[in-house]
Design an enzyme around this catalytic site. Structure first.
Site, short mmCIF file in Angstrom:
data_model
loop_
_atom_site.label_atom_id
_atom_site.label_comp_id
_atom_site.label_asym_id
_atom_site.label_seq_id
_atom_site.Cartn_x
_atom_site.Cartn_y
_atom_site.Cartn_z
N HIS A 1 0.90 -1.20 0.10
CA HIS A 1 -0.04 -0.06 -0.10
C HIS A 1 0.94 1.32 0.15
CE1 HIS A 1 -2.04 3.23 2.63
NE2 HIS A 1 -2.78 3.06 1.39
N HIS B 1 2.75 11.20 -1.29
CA HIS B 1 1.78 10.78 -0.02
C HIS B 1 1.93 11.77 1.01
CE1 HIS B 1 0.23 7.81 3.17
NE2 HIS B 1 -0.75 8.35 2.65
#
Length: 351
Positions: free
Chosen positions: A49, A126
């Site tokens: 992930h 991110h």
């Protein structure tokens, strides 16, 4: 650039890191012929992930994927805010090469341009910016002979050149601050880097490892954006749904994973089970000094991994399973070994 070292509380789990000393670099090529002939959507495949977050740039601005109040706090309290963001933005510790050698074959990729920067460069993102997808490009197009040097993409391609029977899923599913020219740049770069390794979009049911090996395909790219429509080597996002539980509670997560698995058979696609917990704003506030790994992931891994170990691949079972910090447990090995259940299932069938 100096690599950011994230200080973390040492886990009580005494497991060997998945990226060190394991022999999963050729696990697909080592599968029995019964499994390589099965549709790839029926096999269990380990994934990561937010795959690229093993390094983030604390000197760059906060990414455009963040809310306005986060950007404001990062501006007002730059050093402190970014230290916190590092602890909560990094979801992996292993590089692409280390993940590949550990057996990870699915990569969850979120990308962005850097506002205010000239050119069409694309970065993994991110919360904070990570590596560039491509480090050097002459800017004159992707004609033959162009100078191309890549970070993440080249690392993946180098591994595939050395392991000819391994296949990766590259799932580009979030885009930030990207105009049409950025998408053209990225798609062309993917075609340039991987070339004939790219598998054409076709019926998911027809994709087996045998088929991929026969055609020398090693890369399946999913591109969740209209810019890729009509491009044969770009697969649409609806062929790899990845339902998101969006919870901090492991029991709710496993219930969600079970529910979405029961629905996958009618979709006729690959399927991603995101075995991950998602922090809320109050989660970050409570675990400010600890970070994602020690405050949320480590303490809940036993419950999550118990669910993973109890799964079975196949038409109505798991396909791709993703995890944060894949090295904390024997995650990749556990997922890969689920495929043995398909062999025992075949052996029980009447001849």
């Amino acid at each position: 650039m100096k690599r950011v070292i994230l200080a973390l509380v040492v886990s009580d789990m005494k497991t060997r890191p998945a990226g060190i000393g394991n022999t999963n670099a050729d696990w697909m090529g080592s599968l029995p012929s019964k499994l390589s002939a099965m549709p790839l959507k029926h096999l269990a495949v380990p994934g990561s992930h937010d795959s690229f977050t093993y390094w983030v740039d604390v000197h760059a601005p906060v990414g455009p994927d963040q809310k306005v109040y986060v950007k404001y706090l990062a501006t007002m309290f730059s050093v402190l805010a970014k230290k916190v963001m590092v602890k909560w933005s990094m979801t992996q510790n292993l590089t692409f090469k280390e993940q590949l050698e550990a057996g990870i074959r699915y990569f969850d990729l979120r990308v962005s341009s850097k506002p205010g920067e000239s050119g069409n460069e694309i970065y993994f993102i991110h919360g904070l910016f990570g590596h560039k997808l491509m480090s050097v490009w002459d800017g004159g197009g992707l004609e033959q002979g162009s100078k191309v040097v890549c970070d993440g993409l080249l690392e993946i391609n180098t591994f595939l050149n050395r392991h000819r029977k391994e296949v990766v899923f590259l799932d580009f599913n979030h885009y930030y601050a990207m105009g049409a020219e950025h998408h053209v740049y990225l798609i062309n770069m993917l075609k340039q880097v991987f070339g004939r390794k790219l598998c054409n979009n076709c019926a998911v049911e027809s994709i087996t490892l045998d088929y991929l090996w026969q055609n020398k395909y090693q890369v399946i790219v999913f591109y969740h954006h209209p810019s890729a429509q009509g491009i044969p080597v770009m697969w649409p996002g609806n062929k790899i749904p990845a339902p998101w539980a969006n919870t901090t509670q492991p029991n709710k997560l496993t219930q969600f994973l079970e529910t979405t698995l029961r629905e996958r058979a009618k979709q006729g696609s690959f399927h991603v089970s995101q075995a991950i917990l998602t922090p809320k704003a109050n989660t970050v506030a409570k675990g400010l000094v600890w970070g994602l790994r020690s405050y949320l992931v480590e303490r809940n891994l036993p419950t999550i991994m118990s669910w993973v170990e109890a799964q079975r691949p196949g038409q109505e079972g798991v396909n791709i399973i993703t995890s944060d910090f894949v090295e904390l447990t024997d995650f990749a090995n556990i997922v890969i070994k689920l495929n043995n259940l398909l062999l025992s299932e075949q052996d029980r069938r009447p001849r």
